[in-house]
Motif scaffolding. Structure first.
Motif, PDB file in Angstrom:
ATOM      1  N   PRO A 327       0.820  -1.204   0.000  1.00 22.46           N
ATOM      2  CA  PRO A 327       0.000   0.000   0.000  1.00 22.46           C
ATOM      3  C   PRO A 327       0.859   1.262   0.000  1.00 22.46           C
ATOM      4  N   GLY A 328       0.305   2.329  -0.561  1.00 19.45           N
ATOM      5  CA  GLY A 328       0.976   3.631  -0.554  1.00 19.45           C
ATOM      6  C   GLY A 328      -0.026   4.733  -0.285  1.00 19.45           C
ATOM      7  N   TYR A 329       0.419   5.965  -0.500  1.00 17.88           N
ATOM      8  CA  TYR A 329      -0.425   7.109  -0.197  1.00 17.88           C
ATOM      9  C   TYR A 329      -1.745   7.053  -0.970  1.00 17.88           C
ATOM     10  N   ALA A 404       1.148   3.076  -4.496  1.00 16.08           N
ATOM     11  CA  ALA A 404       2.527   3.376  -4.087  1.00 16.08           C
ATOM     12  C   ALA A 404       3.349   3.578  -5.358  1.00 16.08           C
ATOM     13  N   ASN A 405       4.370   4.397  -5.280  1.00 16.46           N
ATOM     14  CA  ASN A 405       5.149   4.643  -6.487  1.00 16.46           C
ATOM     15  C   ASN A 405       6.652   4.674  -6.203  1.00 16.46           C
ATOM     16  N   ASP A 406       7.107   5.751  -5.576  1.00 16.62           N
ATOM     17  CA  ASP A 406       8.553   5.895  -5.380  1.00 16.62           C
ATOM     18  C   ASP A 406       9.158   4.782  -4.528  1.00 16.62           C
ATOM     19  N   VAL A 407       8.381   4.252  -3.567  1.00 16.73           N
ATOM     20  CA  VAL A 407       8.928   3.229  -2.669  1.00 16.73           C
ATOM     21  C   VAL A 407       9.091   1.877  -3.344  1.00 16.73           C
ATOM     22  N   VAL A 408       8.598   1.743  -4.612  1.00 22.51           N
ATOM     23  CA  VAL A 408       8.807   0.493  -5.352  1.00 22.51           C
ATOM     24  C   VAL A 408       9.568   0.748  -6.650  1.00 22.51           C
ATOM     25  N   ASN A 409      10.180   1.911  -6.769  1.00 21.98           N
ATOM     26  CA  ASN A 409      10.875   2.280  -8.004  1.00 21.98           C
ATOM     27  C   ASN A 409      12.266   1.638  -8.079  1.00 21.98           C
ATOM     28  N   PRO A 410      12.453   0.671  -9.013  1.00 22.70           N
ATOM     29  CA  PRO A 410      13.748  -0.038  -9.077  1.00 22.70           C
ATOM     30  C   PRO A 410      14.922   0.880  -9.412  1.00 22.70           C
ATOM     31  N   ASP A 411      14.632   2.070  -9.974  1.00 18.65           N
ATOM     32  CA  ASP A 411      15.702   3.032 -10.258  1.00 18.65           C
ATOM     33  C   ASP A 411      16.491   3.382  -8.996  1.00 18.65           C
ATOM     34  N   ALA A 412      15.818   3.347  -7.867  1.00 11.89           N
ATOM     35  CA  ALA A 412      16.485   3.684  -6.609  1.00 11.89           C
ATOM     36  C   ALA A 412      17.613   2.697  -6.327  1.00 11.89           C
ATOM     37  N   ARG A 413      17.485   1.496  -6.906  1.00 14.55           N
ATOM     38  CA  ARG A 413      18.497   0.469  -6.697  1.00 14.55           C
ATOM     39  C   ARG A 413      19.471   0.395  -7.869  1.00 14.55           C
ATOM     40  N   VAL A 436      -0.037  -3.271 -10.641  1.00 12.09           N
ATOM     41  CA  VAL A 436       0.020  -1.925 -10.074  1.00 12.09           C
ATOM     42  C   VAL A 436      -1.319  -1.230 -10.302  1.00 12.09           C
ATOM     43  N   ILE A 437      -1.995  -0.882  -9.198  1.00 10.79           N
ATOM     44  CA  ILE A 437      -3.227  -0.098  -9.322  1.00 10.79           C
ATOM     45  C   ILE A 437      -2.846   1.368  -9.217  1.00 10.79           C
ATOM     46  N   LYS A 438      -3.209   2.130 -10.242  1.00 11.11           N
ATOM     47  CA  LYS A 438      -2.746   3.507 -10.319  1.00 11.11           C
ATOM     48  C   LYS A 438      -3.746   4.288 -11.146  1.00 11.11           C
ATOM     49  N   ARG A 439      -3.924   5.558 -10.816  1.00 11.25           N
ATOM     50  CA  ARG A 439      -4.903   6.363 -11.556  1.00 11.25           C
ATOM     51  C   ARG A 439      -4.500   6.552 -13.014  1.00 11.25           C
ATOM     52  N   SER A 440      -3.229   6.879 -13.227  1.00  9.61           N
ATOM     53  CA  SER A 440      -2.761   7.167 -14.591  1.00  9.61           C
ATOM     54  C   SER A 440      -1.257   6.962 -14.597  1.00  9.61           C
ATOM     55  N   MET A 441      -0.615   7.307 -15.699  1.00  8.27           N
ATOM     56  CA  MET A 441       0.832   7.142 -15.749  1.00  8.27           C
ATOM     57  C   MET A 441       1.566   8.347 -15.164  1.00  8.27           C
ATOM     58  N   ASN A 442       0.840   9.271 -14.532  1.00  5.76           N
ATOM     59  CA  ASN A 442       1.508  10.434 -13.932  1.00  5.76           C
ATOM     60  C   ASN A 442       2.576  10.001 -12.945  1.00  5.76           C
ATOM     61  N   PRO A 443       3.694  10.718 -12.924  1.00  2.93           N
ATOM     62  CA  PRO A 443       4.752  10.344 -11.978  1.00  2.93           C
ATOM     63  C   PRO A 443       4.328  10.593 -10.540  1.00  2.93           C
ATOM     64  N   GLY A 444       5.033   9.975  -9.592  1.00  2.05           N
ATOM     65  CA  GLY A 444       4.719  10.119  -8.169  1.00  2.05           C
ATOM     66  C   GLY A 444       5.146  11.481  -7.664  1.00  2.05           C
ATOM     67  N   PHE A 445       5.127  11.648  -6.372  1.00  4.16           N
ATOM     68  CA  PHE A 445       5.411  12.954  -5.795  1.00  4.16           C
ATOM     69  C   PHE A 445       6.855  13.398  -6.012  1.00  4.16           C
ATOM     70  N   GLY A 447       8.206  13.120  -8.666  1.00  3.47           N
ATOM     71  CA  GLY A 447       8.241  13.575 -10.050  1.00  3.47           C
ATOM     72  C   GLY A 447       9.075  12.680 -10.950  1.00  3.47           C
ATOM     73  N   LEU A 448       9.222  11.422 -10.581  1.00  2.63           N
ATOM     74  CA  LEU A 448      10.105  10.527 -11.339  1.00  2.63           C
ATOM     75  C   LEU A 448       9.307   9.475 -12.076  1.00  2.63           C
ATOM     76  N   ASP A 449       9.816   9.106 -13.245  1.00  2.00           N
ATOM     77  CA  ASP A 449       9.224   7.982 -13.938  1.00  2.00           C
ATOM     78  C   ASP A 449       9.633   6.714 -13.199  1.00  2.00           C
ATOM     79  N   ASN A 450       8.819   5.648 -13.375  1.00  7.63           N
ATOM     80  CA  ASN A 450       9.085   4.431 -12.619  1.00  7.63           C
ATOM     81  C   ASN A 450       9.274   3.255 -13.574  1.00  7.63           C
ATOM     82  N   ALA A 451      10.506   2.718 -13.608  1.00  8.43           N
ATOM     83  CA  ALA A 451      10.836   1.629 -14.526  1.00  8.43           C
ATOM     84  C   ALA A 451       9.977   0.396 -14.276  1.00  8.43           C
ATOM     85  N   LEU A 452       9.457   0.280 -13.056  1.00  4.01           N
ATOM     86  CA  LEU A 452       8.637  -0.886 -12.711  1.00  4.01           C
ATOM     87  C   LEU A 452       7.438  -1.015 -13.651  1.00  4.01           C
ATOM     88  N   PHE A 453       6.856   0.148 -14.027  1.00  5.28           N
ATOM     89  CA  PHE A 453       5.635   0.126 -14.830  1.00  5.28           C
ATOM     90  C   PHE A 453       5.886  -0.430 -16.236  1.00  5.28           C
TER      91      PHE A 453
END
Lengths: 480, 92
Positions: A327-329, A404-413, A436-445, A447-453
């Motif tokens: 879960p995320g925000y 959730a977005n940034d906390v699962v972003n593989p770019d961080a690793r 991934v349940i998400k409203r749209s492809m908008n980036p998270g807070f 502001g980063l794209d997420n390679a996971l998607f």
């Protein structure tokens, strides 16, 4: 009244001793209470012990000989209590970050007012204000003032009254430095002209502006850190008020709160692999990071996103052996925690092992997800933190990421150029499949794209968290 | 520095160490309740507010004190109550 009765029975020196001993007992109750708050089995009792300590501290202060205006005291105590009680009973669990923010601010305000009142009282007497007292008053005004407006600013951001994105403007740093210089200059003036009331108010005003300025450039994803820092400051403000009055009770209680807030701050910073300075002054997710965003955006420009509908999602979940819910925000905003619980229950009835993977900074305050899931009656034994679940993701058939977005972003690793590189993440990309349940492809807070998607194993389920999870529940039920 | 200030510093530093020691290793589940419970304790400023607001003459400083009592009590009662509400929900 009560005062005369008590002092009539007891000699003054005795009374002073009793009051100090009672305060010592209250301080001990705070320490034991906070200690017990650190363990699930004893937390509730710990909170009550601390409350008893508070009642003792208030009671013995009311009996103090300098308190004579009982009508006004009882009235204001009652008004505050009723407001606090009603607010605490009515607030929704999803609004808890705002509530904690507001309460922090009020505590800071009270401490600043106490410092101001004491300074004003002394100047009214026509006595010179000792340098010691002036210094502590200045500290009280600064910390209390910043806590007040900083917390209210955080509240406004959380409540959506002000945008959650970092707010920056030209010359922001010079303006901040100017404010700081003005405060230092004003403090020096106050020390040289003890008793100057106007300068005290000027300093208060500067501190209030500083509080707003500190929180303005901080983005939504960094809110857990800010809330912890403000929590710590509300304690330090109380300590400062204690220094002003020469009251040990306030100093001790404030120091305890200051320490607990600082520990939480450390935990939050570590969970983001960032320093406190970087969080407070980095304006993360605004101008500084757009370059990174553009780069990753382009890299992923040609990649395909796989989208599924709830029926397909339900098939994946229903026939899995092991599911991890992340879960995320987004879950908090959609108030989807009850639907999530329902989905987990249904899956468990079908023999699927369900766990919740909780990132320390998921949401907007420390422990945000835990509170929401507890509200939905999820037993805390099913909640796993980073270290518990990450080694197990290989064995997870489906990781279900909800808002959730940034906390699962593989770019961080994986991506050393990513602004969040080094932040510990929940490694959902190592699960066999990810939804991934998400409203749209908008980036998270951030502001980063997420390679996971764009991962081959990731399926996107577009829509609101509550709505989509409910649809999953219905579809999963149809499977059995 | 005056005796009072030095005593205050001693108490402050020792209490901070105590705080660090007792809150070591808090599970994530309790992060929010710990924060809101600690927050309620920071409402201890109410003690200072009572001393400021309880004076016989109703003048500027006394009024500041009375306002501080209201704010601090919202913090105290609201903080402890909402913490209890949260902790009530946590079960094994």
């Amino acid at each position: 009244m009560i005062d005369t009765v008590v002092s009539g029975i007891l000699p003054d020196e005795w009374w002073a001793t009793i009051a100090r001993l009672s305060n010592l007992a209250a301080a001990a109750l705070f320490i034991v209470g906070i200690k017990m708050l650190g363990s699930p089995a004893t937390a509730r009792r710990g909170n009550w012990l601390a409350a008893v300590g508070m009642a003792m501290a208030i009671g013995v202060t009311l009996l103090d000989r300098s308190a004579v205006n009982y009508g006004a005291l009882v009235l204001t105590l009652a008004i505050g209590s009723v407001i606090g009680l009603v607010a605490a009973k009515r607030v929704a669990m999803t609004d808890m970050p705002q509530m904690v923010g507001l309460l922090n601010g009020l505590g800071g305000a009270a401490s600043a007012l106490v410092a101001a009142a004491e300074y004003w009282r002394i100047t009214n007497l026509g006595e010179p204000v000792a340098a010691d007292t002036a210094v502590t008053v200045i500290a009280g005004l600064l910390i209390g003032g910043i806590t007040l407006t900083g917390s209210f600013m955080a509240f406004a951001k959380l409540q959506g009254l002000v945008t959650g994105a970092p707010i920056t403007f030209p010359l922001q740093q010079p303006v901040n430095l100017g404010l700081l210089a003005a405060f230092i200059g004003g403090s020096a003036y106050l020390l040289m002209h003890p008793g100057d009331l106007t300068m005290m108010w000027v300093l208060t005003a500067i501190a209030l502006v500083q509080g707003v300025m500190v929180v303005l450039p901080i983005g939504g994803a960094d809110t857990p850190v800010v809330i912890s820092v403000l929590n710590s400051l509300s304690g330090l403000a109380a300590s400062a008020a204690g220094f002003v009055l020469g009251n040990e009770m306030l100093v001790i209680a404030g120091a305890l709160v200051g320490a607990s807030g600082l520990i939480l701050t450390q935990i939050m910073c570590k969970a983001m692999n960032r320093s406190l300075t970087n969080v407070l002054f980095g304006a993360f997710g605004s101008g500084a990071t757009t370059a990174g965003e553009g780069a990753t955006g382009e890299a992923n420009g040609n990649q395909v996103v796989r989208s599924i509908d709830p029926e397909e999602g339900a098939m994946m979940l229903g026939y899995a052996r092991s599911v991890a819910i992340v879960p995320g925000y987004g879950m908090a905003v959609a108030q989807a925690q009850h639907a999530v619980r329902e989905l987990a229950d249904q899956l468990q009835r079908m023999g699927v092992e369900v766990r919740y993977a909780i990132h320390p900074v998921a949401g907007r305050m420390p422990g945000h997800m835990n509170v929401l899931l507890a509200e939905a009656n999820v037993p805390y034994s099913q909640l796993c933190d980073l270290d518990d679940i990450n080694p197990d993701f290989d064995q997870v058939d489906v990781a279900l990421v909800i808002g959730a977005n940034d906390v699962v972003n593989p770019d961080a690793r994986d991506n050393p150029h990513s602004p969040i590189y080094g932040m510990p993440i929940l490694e959902v990309d190592r699960a066999k499949h990810t939804i991934v349940i998400k409203r749209s492809m908008n980036p998270g807070f951030a502001g980063l794209d997420n390679a996971l998607f764009y991962d081959d194993k990731t399926m996107m389920l577009f829509g609101g968290a509550k709505e989509k999870v409910s649809e999953l529940v219905t579809s999963v039920k149809d499977l059995s | 520095m005056s005796e009072t200030l030095v005593t205050g510093l001693v108490v402050f530093v020792l209490a901070s160490f105590v705080g660090f020691e007792i809150i070591n290793k808090v599970p994530p589940t309790l992060h929010t309740p710990l924060m809101s419970g600690a927050n309620a304790i920071s409402g201890i400023a109410v003690v200072g507010a009572i001393l400021a607001g309880g004076a016989a003459h109703l003048n500027g400083p006394t009024i500041l004190g009375l306002v501080a009592i209201v704010l601090a009590m919202v913090n105290v009662v609201g903080g402890f109550w909402v913490t209890d509400r949260m902790l009530q929900m946590f079960k094994k």
